[in-house]
Design a protein around this motif. Sequence first.
Motif, PDB file in Angstrom:
ATOM      1  N   ALA A 116     143.143 -66.348 -97.161  1.00 48.44           N
ATOM      2  CA  ALA A 116     142.588 -66.215 -95.790  1.00 48.44           C
ATOM      3  C   ALA A 116     141.118 -66.632 -95.496  1.00 48.44           C
ATOM      4  CB  ALA A 116     142.998 -64.984 -95.029  1.00 48.44           C
ATOM      5  N   LYS A 117     140.422 -66.029 -96.434  1.00 46.50           N
ATOM      6  CA  LYS A 117     138.820 -66.323 -96.298  1.00 46.50           C
ATOM      7  C   LYS A 117     138.657 -67.790 -96.683  1.00 46.50           C
ATOM      8  CE  LYS A 117     137.049 -61.786 -97.896  1.00 46.50           C
ATOM      9  NZ  LYS A 117     138.427 -60.965 -98.365  1.00 46.50           N
ATOM     10  N   SER A 118     139.328 -68.451 -97.645  1.00 44.76           N
ATOM     11  CA  SER A 118     139.152 -69.581 -98.238  1.00 44.76           C
ATOM     12  C   SER A 118     139.491 -70.649 -96.918  1.00 44.76           C
ATOM     13  CB  SER A 118     140.028 -70.114 -99.298  1.00 44.76           C
ATOM     14  OG  SER A 118     140.079 -71.385 -99.624  1.00 44.76           O
ATOM     15  N   ILE A 119     140.592 -70.240 -96.124  1.00 47.41           N
ATOM     16  CA  ILE A 119     141.058 -71.133 -94.939  1.00 47.41           C
ATOM     17  C   ILE A 119     139.846 -71.085 -93.915  1.00 47.41           C
ATOM     18  CG2 ILE A 119     142.526 -71.218 -93.015  1.00 47.41           C
ATOM     19  CD1 ILE A 119     144.790 -70.194 -95.101  1.00 47.41           C
ATOM     20  N   ILE A 167     147.690 -62.256 -84.278  1.00 45.36           N
ATOM     21  CA  ILE A 167     147.638 -60.722 -83.963  1.00 45.36           C
ATOM     22  C   ILE A 167     147.654 -60.224 -85.396  1.00 45.36           C
ATOM     23  CG2 ILE A 167     148.849 -58.895 -83.209  1.00 45.36           C
ATOM     24  CD1 ILE A 167     149.538 -60.639 -80.778  1.00 45.36           C
ATOM     25  N   GLY A 168     148.190 -60.829 -86.357  1.00 45.78           N
ATOM     26  CA  GLY A 168     148.616 -60.302 -87.501  1.00 45.78           C
ATOM     27  C   GLY A 168     147.133 -60.310 -88.516  1.00 45.78           C
ATOM     28  N   ILE A 169     146.397 -61.290 -88.186  1.00 44.77           N
ATOM     29  CA  ILE A 169     144.993 -61.516 -88.797  1.00 44.77           C
ATOM     30  C   ILE A 169     144.125 -60.442 -88.215  1.00 44.77           C
ATOM     31  CG2 ILE A 169     142.907 -63.084 -89.030  1.00 44.77           C
ATOM     32  CD1 ILE A 169     144.791 -65.422 -89.134  1.00 44.77           C
ATOM     33  N   ALA A 170     144.228 -60.349 -87.088  1.00 45.85           N
ATOM     34  CA  ALA A 170     143.334 -59.316 -86.173  1.00 45.85           C
ATOM     35  C   ALA A 170     143.704 -57.878 -86.963  1.00 45.85           C
ATOM     36  CB  ALA A 170     143.459 -59.437 -84.832  1.00 45.85           C
ATOM     37  N   ALA A 172     144.832 -57.045 -89.767  1.00 51.39           N
ATOM     38  CA  ALA A 172     144.557 -57.200 -91.169  1.00 51.39           C
ATOM     39  C   ALA A 172     142.796 -56.901 -91.056  1.00 51.39           C
ATOM     40  CB  ALA A 172     144.834 -58.361 -91.940  1.00 51.39           C
ATOM     41  N   MET A 173     142.226 -57.767 -89.992  1.00 47.40           N
ATOM     42  CA  MET A 173     140.793 -57.293 -90.210  1.00 47.40           C
ATOM     43  C   MET A 173     140.440 -55.915 -89.672  1.00 47.40           C
ATOM     44  SD  MET A 173     138.970 -60.693 -88.458  1.00 47.40           S
ATOM     45  CE  MET A 173     138.919 -62.157 -89.514  1.00 47.40           C
ATOM     46  N   THR A 174     141.291 -55.285 -88.671  1.00 40.55           N
ATOM     47  CA  THR A 174     141.148 -54.030 -88.331  1.00 40.55           C
ATOM     48  C   THR A 174     141.359 -53.075 -89.521  1.00 40.55           C
ATOM     49  OG1 THR A 174     141.672 -54.645 -85.934  1.00 40.55           O
ATOM     50  CG2 THR A 174     141.794 -52.193 -86.613  1.00 40.55           C
ATOM     51  N   TYR A 175     142.239 -53.278 -90.275  1.00 39.72           N
ATOM     52  CA  TYR A 175     142.780 -52.485 -91.382  1.00 39.72           C
ATOM     53  C   TYR A 175     141.577 -52.504 -92.375  1.00 39.72           C
ATOM     54  CZ  TYR A 175     144.940 -50.745 -95.737  1.00 39.72           C
ATOM     55  OH  TYR A 175     145.333 -49.853 -97.015  1.00 39.72           O
ATOM     56  N   THR A 176     140.981 -53.682 -92.598  1.00 43.44           N
ATOM     57  CA  THR A 176     139.777 -53.737 -93.530  1.00 43.44           C
ATOM     58  C   THR A 176     138.648 -53.043 -92.977  1.00 43.44           C
ATOM     59  OG1 THR A 176     140.975 -55.893 -94.465  1.00 43.44           O
ATOM     60  CG2 THR A 176     138.370 -55.455 -94.678  1.00 43.44           C
ATOM     61  N   GLY A 177     138.379 -52.972 -91.790  1.00 43.04           N
ATOM     62  CA  GLY A 177     137.398 -52.642 -91.095  1.00 43.04           C
ATOM     63  C   GLY A 177     137.332 -51.052 -91.310  1.00 43.04           C
ATOM     64  N   VAL A 178     138.419 -50.410 -90.937  1.00 46.77           N
ATOM     65  CA  VAL A 178     138.811 -49.096 -90.968  1.00 46.77           C
ATOM     66  C   VAL A 178     138.537 -48.232 -92.180  1.00 46.77           C
ATOM     67  CG1 VAL A 178     140.282 -47.196 -90.195  1.00 46.77           C
ATOM     68  CG2 VAL A 178     139.820 -49.056 -88.720  1.00 46.77           C
ATOM     69  N   LEU A 208     135.547 -55.219 -87.237  1.00 40.77           N
ATOM     70  CA  LEU A 208     136.114 -54.611 -86.269  1.00 40.77           C
ATOM     71  C   LEU A 208     135.924 -55.600 -84.895  1.00 40.77           C
ATOM     72  CD1 LEU A 208     135.589 -50.868 -86.758  1.00 40.77           C
ATOM     73  CD2 LEU A 208     137.842 -52.149 -86.818  1.00 40.77           C
ATOM     74  N   ALA A 209     134.620 -56.189 -84.812  1.00 40.87           N
ATOM     75  CA  ALA A 209     134.197 -57.267 -83.962  1.00 40.87           C
ATOM     76  C   ALA A 209     134.904 -58.307 -83.860  1.00 40.87           C
ATOM     77  CB  ALA A 209     132.674 -57.195 -83.837  1.00 40.87           C
ATOM     78  N   ARG A 210     135.063 -58.817 -85.007  1.00 36.76           N
ATOM     79  CA  ARG A 210     135.672 -60.098 -85.291  1.00 36.76           C
ATOM     80  C   ARG A 210     137.139 -59.836 -85.030  1.00 36.76           C
ATOM     81  NH1 ARG A 210     135.754 -61.900 -90.550  1.00 36.76           N
ATOM     82  NH2 ARG A 210     135.701 -64.135 -90.214  1.00 36.76           N
ATOM     83  N   ALA A 211     137.842 -58.900 -85.235  1.00 34.22           N
ATOM     84  CA  ALA A 211     139.312 -58.513 -85.030  1.00 34.22           C
ATOM     85  C   ALA A 211     139.483 -58.371 -83.497  1.00 34.22           C
ATOM     86  CB  ALA A 211     139.669 -57.050 -85.948  1.00 34.22           C
ATOM     87  N   LEU A 212     138.638 -57.706 -82.617  1.00 33.21           N
ATOM     88  CA  LEU A 212     138.581 -57.692 -81.324  1.00 33.21           C
ATOM     89  C   LEU A 212     138.686 -59.420 -80.564  1.00 33.21           C
ATOM     90  CD1 LEU A 212     138.748 -56.359 -78.594  1.00 33.21           C
ATOM     91  CD2 LEU A 212     136.260 -56.026 -78.978  1.00 33.21           C
ATOM     92  N   ALA A 213     137.654 -60.153 -81.187  1.00 37.90           N
ATOM     93  CA  ALA A 213     137.446 -61.443 -80.868  1.00 37.90           C
ATOM     94  C   ALA A 213     138.977 -62.182 -81.203  1.00 37.90           C
ATOM     95  CB  ALA A 213     136.280 -62.147 -81.381  1.00 37.90           C
ATOM     96  N   ILE A 214     139.237 -62.139 -82.167  1.00 37.19           N
ATOM     97  CA  ILE A 214     140.509 -62.801 -82.704  1.00 37.19           C
ATOM     98  C   ILE A 214     141.780 -62.417 -81.861  1.00 37.19           C
ATOM     99  CG2 ILE A 214     142.141 -63.408 -84.522  1.00 37.19           C
ATOM    100  CD1 ILE A 214     139.772 -63.296 -86.272  1.00 37.19           C
TER     101      ILE A 214
END
Length: 276
Positions: A116-119, A167-170, A172-178, A208-214
């Motif tokens: 995902a980071k590569s993309i 939504i799945g990406i958001a 995953a980002m939320t999980y990573t942030g929390v 978390l901010a990026r997750a909200l935007a996505i």
Amino acid sequence: MPRSLARLRRLVSEGRSDAPGRVVDGLGRIGLVGYGVVHLVVAWLALQVAFGVPDAPPDAVGAVGTIARTPGGVFALVVAVIGLFAFALWQLTAAAMGFRWAHGNERMRKRVGAVAKSIAVSALAGIVIDYLMGLGSADGTVQQFAARVLELPAGRVLLGLGAVALIGIAGAMTYTGVRRTFMGDLDVRRLAPGVRNAIEVAGAAGHLARALAIGVVAGLAGAAALFADPAWAGGLDTALRALGSTVAGAWLLAVVAAGFAAFGLFCFADAATRRA
């Protein structure tokens, strides 16, 4: 081919990180710095929108344009593109054979995250290249893409599935942030506890901010699918302006902008300490 693969594995196992060699490692870290700078500029542009100062759109295109207009900005963008593609290659190598310290499901999650980071960084590199070649804005491209998808058989379903993927990406980002799992990718053992804590807080706020935007971008894509109207679709610029138009208004947008700035600062620490 087996000999080349064995050499690649040796480079990954012997190097500072999971990058395939020192050159890719060094260029990839430069790319991470560029990634951080873009997020800082997006944060600044979002703050200007929040408090009614007209300027460039608060998205990657606006940030790239702002950087390009500074002295030496075009050269910096060219260097950043090289670094971003190097980091993308680094992450693909990590996904294939990296994360040696992780096991089982954790290793699988990290390898999926590396893809995902590569993309993501490749997409930013593409935006920079498009801008330097004089192509259009991000939101216009998003709406054009949505329009093309809606013209396909079952286009509304496909666009809806795209929204679900976002939504799945958001999520995953939320999980990573929390859970702050990003700290496992960094070598912070020699840093002072206060510095480690600062990196952790910045990384959590940024994710978390990026997750909200996505998540908002996903909602816009879902609305475009529901109403069969590509005008609903939009990128980061539209998403941030949508946040600014809520009841919380400018203050919510300012908080999200602060999160993007925190992620930009986290990218600098990431560039200095990343091992995966």
